[in-house]
Design a protein around this motif. Structure first.
Motif, PDB file in Angstrom:
ATOM      1  N   ILE A 138      -8.983 -18.404 -40.783  1.00 33.49           N
ATOM      2  CA  ILE A 138      -7.707 -17.951 -41.930  1.00 33.49           C
ATOM      3  C   ILE A 138      -6.253 -18.515 -41.569  1.00 33.49           C
ATOM      4  CG2 ILE A 138      -6.807 -16.681 -43.717  1.00 33.49           C
ATOM      5  CD1 ILE A 138      -8.901 -14.751 -43.901  1.00 33.49           C
ATOM      6  N   THR A 139      -5.435 -18.879 -41.628  1.00 30.12           N
ATOM      7  CA  THR A 139      -4.185 -19.429 -41.523  1.00 30.12           C
ATOM      8  C   THR A 139      -3.241 -19.078 -42.787  1.00 30.12           C
ATOM      9  OG1 THR A 139      -5.107 -21.039 -40.239  1.00 30.12           O
ATOM     10  CG2 THR A 139      -2.595 -21.276 -40.641  1.00 30.12           C
ATOM     11  N   ASP A 140      -2.455 -19.007 -42.217  1.00 30.00           N
ATOM     12  CA  ASP A 140      -0.902 -18.277 -43.140  1.00 30.00           C
ATOM     13  C   ASP A 140       0.066 -20.124 -43.070  1.00 30.00           C
ATOM     14  OD1 ASP A 140       0.824 -17.756 -44.598  1.00 30.00           O
ATOM     15  OD2 ASP A 140       1.519 -15.606 -43.256  1.00 30.00           O
ATOM     16  N   LEU A 141       0.135 -20.524 -44.324  1.00 27.67           N
ATOM     17  CA  LEU A 141       0.950 -21.900 -44.952  1.00 27.67           C
ATOM     18  C   LEU A 141       1.734 -21.226 -45.229  1.00 27.67           C
ATOM     19  CD1 LEU A 141      -1.723 -23.757 -45.980  1.00 27.67           C
ATOM     20  CD2 LEU A 141      -1.244 -23.882 -43.664  1.00 27.67           C
ATOM     21  N   THR A 142       2.458 -20.334 -45.736  1.00 30.90           N
ATOM     22  CA  THR A 142       3.751 -19.461 -46.360  1.00 30.90           C
ATOM     23  C   THR A 142       4.650 -20.132 -45.757  1.00 30.90           C
ATOM     24  OG1 THR A 142       2.781 -17.421 -46.719  1.00 30.90           O
ATOM     25  CG2 THR A 142       4.742 -17.707 -47.348  1.00 30.90           C
ATOM     26  N   GLU A 143       5.392 -20.363 -44.434  1.00 25.92           N
ATOM     27  CA  GLU A 143       6.883 -21.032 -43.921  1.00 25.92           C
ATOM     28  C   GLU A 143       6.437 -22.644 -45.071  1.00 25.92           C
ATOM     29  OE1 GLU A 143       9.353 -19.073 -43.648  1.00 25.92           O
ATOM     30  OE2 GLU A 143       7.656 -17.919 -44.350  1.00 25.92           O
ATOM     31  N   ARG A 144       5.075 -23.104 -44.146  1.00 30.98           N
ATOM     32  CA  ARG A 144       5.084 -24.679 -44.498  1.00 30.98           C
ATOM     33  C   ARG A 144       5.420 -25.186 -45.675  1.00 30.98           C
ATOM     34  NH1 ARG A 144      -0.314 -28.068 -43.201  1.00 30.98           N
ATOM     35  NH2 ARG A 144       0.214 -30.344 -44.233  1.00 30.98           N
ATOM     36  N   VAL A 145       5.149 -23.516 -46.826  1.00 32.18           N
ATOM     37  CA  VAL A 145       4.303 -24.095 -48.521  1.00 32.18           C
ATOM     38  C   VAL A 145       6.046 -24.091 -48.978  1.00 32.18           C
ATOM     39  CG1 VAL A 145       4.093 -23.441 -50.425  1.00 32.18           C
ATOM     40  CG2 VAL A 145       2.458 -23.828 -48.926  1.00 32.18           C
ATOM     41  N   ARG A 146       7.173 -22.943 -48.532  1.00 34.92           N
ATOM     42  CA  ARG A 146       8.480 -22.610 -48.471  1.00 34.92           C
ATOM     43  C   ARG A 146       8.663 -24.358 -47.798  1.00 34.92           C
ATOM     44  NH1 ARG A 146       8.196 -16.644 -46.719  1.00 34.92           N
ATOM     45  NH2 ARG A 146       7.270 -15.679 -49.302  1.00 34.92           N
ATOM     46  N   GLY A 147       8.653 -24.837 -46.477  1.00 34.28           N
ATOM     47  CA  GLY A 147       9.744 -25.689 -46.103  1.00 34.28           C
ATOM     48  C   GLY A 147       9.223 -27.402 -47.548  1.00 34.28           C
ATOM     49  N   LEU A 148       7.773 -27.008 -48.080  1.00 35.55           N
ATOM     50  CA  LEU A 148       8.135 -27.778 -48.722  1.00 35.55           C
ATOM     51  C   LEU A 148       8.084 -28.493 -49.873  1.00 35.55           C
ATOM     52  CD1 LEU A 148       4.106 -28.427 -48.458  1.00 35.55           C
ATOM     53  CD2 LEU A 148       5.562 -29.957 -47.693  1.00 35.55           C
ATOM     54  N   HIS A 149       8.333 -26.747 -50.558  1.00 37.03           N
ATOM     55  CA  HIS A 149       9.378 -26.840 -51.878  1.00 37.03           C
ATOM     56  C   HIS A 149      10.557 -26.960 -52.041  1.00 37.03           C
ATOM     57  CE1 HIS A 149      10.686 -23.476 -55.556  1.00 37.03           C
ATOM     58  NE2 HIS A 149       9.609 -25.041 -55.920  1.00 37.03           N
ATOM     59  N   THR A 150      11.526 -27.158 -50.936  1.00 33.78           N
ATOM     60  CA  THR A 150      13.228 -27.049 -50.465  1.00 33.78           C
ATOM     61  C   THR A 150      12.602 -28.490 -49.882  1.00 33.78           C
ATOM     62  OG1 THR A 150      13.393 -24.787 -48.835  1.00 33.78           O
ATOM     63  CG2 THR A 150      14.743 -27.093 -48.331  1.00 33.78           C
ATOM     64  N   LEU A 152      10.968 -30.860 -51.915  1.00 31.20           N
ATOM     65  CA  LEU A 152      10.893 -30.588 -53.169  1.00 31.20           C
ATOM     66  C   LEU A 152      12.173 -31.058 -53.663  1.00 31.20           C
ATOM     67  CD1 LEU A 152       8.597 -32.041 -54.996  1.00 31.20           C
ATOM     68  CD2 LEU A 152       8.283 -29.625 -55.583  1.00 31.20           C
ATOM     69  N   ARG A 153      12.858 -29.835 -53.616  1.00 30.45           N
ATOM     70  CA  ARG A 153      14.102 -29.554 -54.181  1.00 30.45           C
ATOM     71  C   ARG A 153      15.239 -30.977 -54.234  1.00 30.45           C
ATOM     72  NH1 ARG A 153      13.027 -23.853 -53.628  1.00 30.45           N
ATOM     73  NH2 ARG A 153      15.046 -24.341 -52.285  1.00 30.45           N
ATOM     74  N   GLU A 154      15.342 -30.763 -52.272  1.00 28.77           N
ATOM     75  CA  GLU A 154      16.534 -31.870 -52.279  1.00 28.77           C
ATOM     76  C   GLU A 154      15.469 -33.630 -52.211  1.00 28.77           C
ATOM     77  OE1 GLU A 154      15.640 -31.783 -47.821  1.00 28.77           O
ATOM     78  OE2 GLU A 154      16.823 -29.034 -48.319  1.00 28.77           O
ATOM     79  N   GLY A 155      14.642 -33.543 -53.315  1.00 29.58           N
ATOM     80  CA  GLY A 155      14.290 -34.975 -53.395  1.00 29.58           C
ATOM     81  C   GLY A 155      13.522 -35.775 -52.858  1.00 29.58           C
ATOM     82  N   ARG A 156      12.872 -35.248 -51.949  1.00 24.75           N
ATOM     83  CA  ARG A 156      11.915 -35.759 -50.525  1.00 24.75           C
ATOM     84  C   ARG A 156      10.672 -35.978 -51.064  1.00 24.75           C
ATOM     85  NH1 ARG A 156      13.932 -32.083 -45.623  1.00 24.75           N
ATOM     86  NH2 ARG A 156      11.420 -33.023 -44.945  1.00 24.75           N
ATOM     87  N   ASP A 157      10.400 -37.180 -50.178  1.00 26.52           N
ATOM     88  CA  ASP A 157       8.890 -37.581 -50.580  1.00 26.52           C
ATOM     89  C   ASP A 157       8.500 -36.495 -49.958  1.00 26.52           C
ATOM     90  OD1 ASP A 157       6.011 -38.765 -51.413  1.00 26.52           O
ATOM     91  OD2 ASP A 157       7.271 -39.993 -49.432  1.00 26.52           O
ATOM     92  N   LEU A 158       6.988 -35.816 -50.413  1.00 29.03           N
ATOM     93  CA  LEU A 158       5.986 -34.896 -50.044  1.00 29.03           C
ATOM     94  C   LEU A 158       5.376 -35.859 -49.133  1.00 29.03           C
ATOM     95  CD1 LEU A 158       6.143 -31.878 -51.796  1.00 29.03           C
ATOM     96  CD2 LEU A 158       7.653 -32.537 -49.872  1.00 29.03           C
ATOM     97  N   THR A 159       4.786 -36.937 -49.906  1.00 27.04           N
ATOM     98  CA  THR A 159       3.849 -37.144 -48.898  1.00 27.04           C
ATOM     99  C   THR A 159       3.314 -37.216 -47.778  1.00 27.04           C
ATOM    100  OG1 THR A 159       3.576 -39.534 -50.956  1.00 27.04           O
ATOM    101  CG2 THR A 159       1.895 -38.926 -49.449  1.00 27.04           C
ATOM    102  N   PRO A 160       4.212 -37.942 -46.393  1.00 29.35           N
ATOM    103  CA  PRO A 160       3.771 -37.498 -45.809  1.00 29.35           C
ATOM    104  C   PRO A 160       3.309 -36.206 -44.715  1.00 29.35           C
ATOM    105  CG  PRO A 160       5.863 -38.109 -45.520  1.00 29.35           C
ATOM    106  CD  PRO A 160       5.313 -38.164 -47.275  1.00 29.35           C
ATOM    107  N   LEU A 161       3.943 -35.178 -45.695  1.00 31.42           N
ATOM    108  CA  LEU A 161       3.682 -33.456 -45.181  1.00 31.42           C
ATOM    109  C   LEU A 161       2.794 -32.665 -45.919  1.00 31.42           C
ATOM    110  CD1 LEU A 161       7.665 -32.565 -45.995  1.00 31.42           C
ATOM    111  CD2 LEU A 161       6.401 -33.651 -43.505  1.00 31.42           C
ATOM    112  N   LEU A 162       1.683 -33.613 -46.939  1.00 29.27           N
ATOM    113  CA  LEU A 162       0.779 -32.855 -47.308  1.00 29.27           C
ATOM    114  C   LEU A 162      -0.797 -33.239 -46.591  1.00 29.27           C
ATOM    115  CD1 LEU A 162       1.414 -34.127 -50.853  1.00 29.27           C
ATOM    116  CD2 LEU A 162       1.716 -31.869 -49.802  1.00 29.27           C
ATOM    117  N   PRO A 163      -1.004 -32.269 -46.784  1.00 28.03           N
ATOM    118  CA  PRO A 163      -2.978 -32.508 -46.258  1.00 28.03           C
ATOM    119  C   PRO A 163      -3.398 -33.829 -46.548  1.00 28.03           C
ATOM    120  CG  PRO A 163      -2.347 -30.029 -47.088  1.00 28.03           C
ATOM    121  CD  PRO A 163      -1.353 -30.432 -47.498  1.00 28.03           C
TER     122      PRO A 163
END
Length: 183
Positions: A138-150, A152-163
């Motif tokens: 079991i791995t905690d992804l919370t900080e990574r998820v919060r970084g993705l949310h940030t 996304l709000r900044e308008g960046r493309d998440l595609t290369p950051l996704l699993p």
């Protein structure tokens, strides 16, 4: 790209598959410490696992929803995952230890896509096996998820950051059980 209407897409290896769940810290912290679900996790309740990362982000609002502030990646044995699928029924029936539900897949901004993603509800024997046999880590992804949310709000493309998720191979008989489609 032509994606089948109901297809399992996931991050997986030869031995394991990654699924996602979001919990309150009171459940997530002990699970992370023990590397399996322990109290206050309740085995008597149905627990839903999601192979689609973006569907999990839709469900938990990138870890912003009440009671879903910690996002966990659970690595399961493929043998256990496939046992769950083989012992399932569609969610409108109640006679099996596992229920499957096909919901619209989501893009990073939560927009519905024209194809479905599987959610798998475990109860009874399936929860016991999930907790006691199938969980590898079991791995905690919370900080990574919060970084993705940030991002996304900044308008960046998440595609290369996704699993990296790809179609999960299942036998035709198993595809019939869960209502998966090939086209």
């Amino acid at each position: 790209m032509n994606i089948p209407y109901r297809q399992i897409r996931a991050a997986y290896t030869e031995e394991s598959i990654t699924v996602y769940q979001a919990y309150d810290p009171a459940i997530a912290a002990p699970a992370l410490a023990a590397q399996r679900f322990v109290p206050p996790f309740k085995r008597g309740r149905m627990t839903w696992i999601k192979p689609s990362f973006l569907w999990m982000m839709y469900r938990c609002g990138y870890a912003t929803k009440q009671g879903q502030g910690r996002v966990l990646a659970i690595e399961l044995t493929r043998e256990g995952f496939e046992w769950a699928l083989a012992h399932s029924c569609l969610s409108d029936r109640r006679d099996m230890p596992v229920r499957v539900q096909w919901d619209p897949e989501r893009d990073p901004r939560h927009n519905a896509l024209p194809y479905r993603s599987i959610q798998i509800g475990l109860s009874g024997e399936a929860v016991d096996r999930y907790v006691g046999e199938w969980t590898l880590s079991i791995t905690d992804l919370t900080e990574r998820v919060r970084g993705l949310h940030t991002a996304l709000r900044e308008g960046r493309d998440l595609t290369p950051l996704l699993p990296a998720e790809r179609p999960y191979p299942i036998a035709e008989a198993l595809a019939e059980v869960i209502g998966a489609t090939r086209e």
